[in-house]
Motif scaffolding. Structure first.
Motif, PDB file in Angstrom:
ATOM      1  N   ALA A 161      -5.018   4.244  -2.585  1.00 31.72           N
ATOM      2  CA  ALA A 161      -3.633   4.544  -2.923  1.00 31.72           C
ATOM      3  C   ALA A 161      -2.825   3.313  -3.246  1.00 31.72           C
ATOM      4  O   ALA A 161      -1.720   3.393  -3.747  1.00 31.72           O
ATOM      5  CB  ALA A 161      -2.957   5.280  -1.761  1.00 31.72           C
ATOM      6  N   ALA A 162      -3.363   2.131  -2.946  1.00 31.82           N
ATOM      7  CA  ALA A 162      -2.598   0.905  -3.174  1.00 31.82           C
ATOM      8  C   ALA A 162      -2.491   0.628  -4.660  1.00 31.82           C
ATOM      9  O   ALA A 162      -3.430   0.790  -5.426  1.00 31.82           O
ATOM     10  CB  ALA A 162      -3.270  -0.279  -2.472  1.00 31.82           C
ATOM     11  N   ALA A 163      -1.298   0.204  -5.087  1.00 33.43           N
ATOM     12  CA  ALA A 163      -1.063  -0.062  -6.496  1.00 33.43           C
ATOM     13  C   ALA A 163      -1.801  -1.317  -6.933  1.00 33.43           C
ATOM     14  O   ALA A 163      -1.991  -2.247  -6.171  1.00 33.43           O
ATOM     15  CB  ALA A 163       0.434  -0.233  -6.751  1.00 33.43           C
ATOM     16  N   GLY A 167       0.785  -1.228   0.000  1.00 30.79           N
ATOM     17  CA  GLY A 167       0.000   0.000   0.000  1.00 30.79           C
ATOM     18  C   GLY A 167       0.815   1.275   0.000  1.00 30.79           C
ATOM     19  O   GLY A 167       0.403   2.277  -0.581  1.00 30.79           O
ATOM     20  N   TRP A 168       1.989   1.254   0.651  1.00 24.96           N
ATOM     21  CA  TRP A 168       2.738   2.499   0.840  1.00 24.96           C
ATOM     22  C   TRP A 168       3.852   2.730  -0.169  1.00 24.96           C
ATOM     23  O   TRP A 168       4.390   3.836  -0.243  1.00 24.96           O
ATOM     24  CB  TRP A 168       3.320   2.546   2.250  1.00 24.96           C
ATOM     25  N   PHE A 169       4.235   1.710  -0.958  1.00 29.12           N
ATOM     26  CA  PHE A 169       5.385   1.856  -1.851  1.00 29.12           C
ATOM     27  C   PHE A 169       5.003   1.518  -3.283  1.00 29.12           C
ATOM     28  O   PHE A 169       4.211   0.615  -3.533  1.00 29.12           O
ATOM     29  CB  PHE A 169       6.536   0.955  -1.399  1.00 29.12           C
ATOM     30  N   GLY A 170       5.617   2.247  -4.225  1.00 28.55           N
ATOM     31  CA  GLY A 170       5.410   1.986  -5.635  1.00 28.55           C
ATOM     32  C   GLY A 170       6.250   0.819  -6.118  1.00 28.55           C
ATOM     33  O   GLY A 170       7.132   0.313  -5.411  1.00 28.55           O
ATOM     34  N   ALA A 171       6.012   0.397  -7.364  1.00 25.63           N
ATOM     35  CA  ALA A 171       6.663  -0.794  -7.892  1.00 25.63           C
ATOM     36  C   ALA A 171       8.178  -0.661  -7.944  1.00 25.63           C
ATOM     37  O   ALA A 171       8.901  -1.633  -7.725  1.00 25.63           O
ATOM     38  CB  ALA A 171       6.116  -1.101  -9.290  1.00 25.63           C
TER      39      ALA A 171
END
Length: 370
Positions: A174-176, A111-115
């Motif tokens: 916001a989760a990717a 949830g907090w970090f992008g790929a």
């Protein structure tokens, strides 16, 4: 906070093998003692998917705090019970509660970090397992059984309180997204192959973690405290290996490519350890330290691949199932290899772990990322 919570939970869940010499001194056989220290994993198996589903529905902070707090309370009770049956029951219950942090803290990363950041972030989170083992390796062998369990309980209770205060759940929007969008990720075989590879790679990891200390004591004449310190250093190396593996996967744009290479490396190192255990001079201790480092390096990659492929709507449950398979193998590793060591010796036990890592190279899918 994910690292802190995981470290406290893993020190208990995966650090109990450092009680093996003391349990054996109390009159238990190696197989009996190994089964006892595997009890937390049996409890974990029963609840991982449920904790993951709760995190999907209600968020991560409350799930992690509740589980760690419950584990701490039960461990305090375990420190005062007598008899292996009562102790085993307490350890099963504490493991069931501690499963919350395994299922929910990985979902926080999604949830907090992008790929492009997620591999390193999950690697930092996954540092907690070898760090927890390192803490246990230093502390547990020098304490009484009651003292060790009280120490582990205090870690769980303290981090439960910190998680409740500090952690903030990511916004669901916001989760990717995952590789399958909003669809069911189980319609393709990718997740099942990731589950299989992750489970296979847990076998060599726990073969080393469970029997590394007792191997040094039995075969090389080391005392338990010195062997524990050596394996603690190796555990810090394993934590660094998880970080580097995560960073590598971010740069490569793939989780499974590095995972396959590291699985092959694990197979080679475990084969050298088996040779050293069979009597090849100058190999055993070096190979054991190398195995303790490289065998844990793939764990964060498999968790990240599962979370990304499943997507935010399924990640908690997918990670719960992934963890259930891994911990199922972990729970069986101690009693099964305990029997193998007793009847066939350490070389056969370590060779079987090398074979599992080699099979994982084939099972790992080539592509599992959106």
């Amino acid at each position: 906070m994910g690292v802190a919570g995981m470290t406290a939970g893993c020190a208990f869940l995966y650090g109990l093998p450092y009680l093996l010499p003391r349990l054996r001194a109390d009159g238990l056989s190696l197989t009996q003692a190994a089964t006892l220290v595997a009890c937390p994993i049996f409890g974990l198996l029963a609840t991982l998917v449920g904790w993951g589903a709760l995190a999907d529905r209600y968020g991560e902070r409350g799930v992690i705090a509740l589980g760690l707090g419950g584990a701490g309370v039960v461990l305090l009770g375990a420190s005062v019970v007598s008899g292996p049956v009562a102790l085993g029951a307490c350890l099963v219950l504490a493991g069931a509660a501690a499963g919350s942090v395994n299922a929910a803290s990985g979902r926080l990363i999604l949830g907090w970090f992008g790929a492009a950041e997620r591999g390193l972030a999950m690697g930092i989170r996954q540092m907690a397992q070898p760090l927890g083992v390192a803490v246990a390796a230093v502390v547990v062998p020098v304490l009484s059984r009651a003292g060790a369990l009280t120490f582990l309980a205090a870690g769980c209770l303290a981090t439960a309180a910190l998680v409740a205060v500090v952690v903030r759940d990511p916004a669901r929007s916001a989760a990717a997204g995952g590789a399958t969008g909003n669809g069911n990720p189980y319609r393709a075989p990718v997740l099942w192959r990731l589950y299989g590879a992750g489970a296979l790679l847990v076998f060599p990891q726990f073969a080393v973690a469970t029997f590394g200390l007792v191997f040094l004591v039995d075969s090389s004449g080391w005392d338990a405290a010195t062997a524990g310190r050596l394996l603690a250093v190796a555990a810090f190396g394993g934590a660094a290996a998880r970080l580097l593996a995560g960073w590598w996967s971010d740069r490569a744009g793939s989780r499974t490519g590095p995972m396959r290479i590291l699985a092959g490396t694990t197979a080679v190192v475990l084969a050298l350890l088996a040779a050293g255990a069979a009597g090849v001079p100058g190999v055993a201790v070096v190979a054991l330290v190398a195995a303790a480092v490289v065998s844990v390096s793939t764990n964060g990659l498999s968790f990240t691949a599962v979370a990304e492929y499943a997507g935010p709507g399924w990640a908690g449950r997918a990670l719960g199932i992934h963890g259930t398979g891994q911990n199922g193998v972990a729970a069986l590793t101690a009693p099964v290899l305990g029997a193998v060591v007793t009847h066939a010796g350490y070389p056969v036990a370590f060779a079987s772990a090398a074979l599992a890592a080699a099979v994982a190279v084939v099972v790992t899918p080539l592509h599992a990322r959106a």
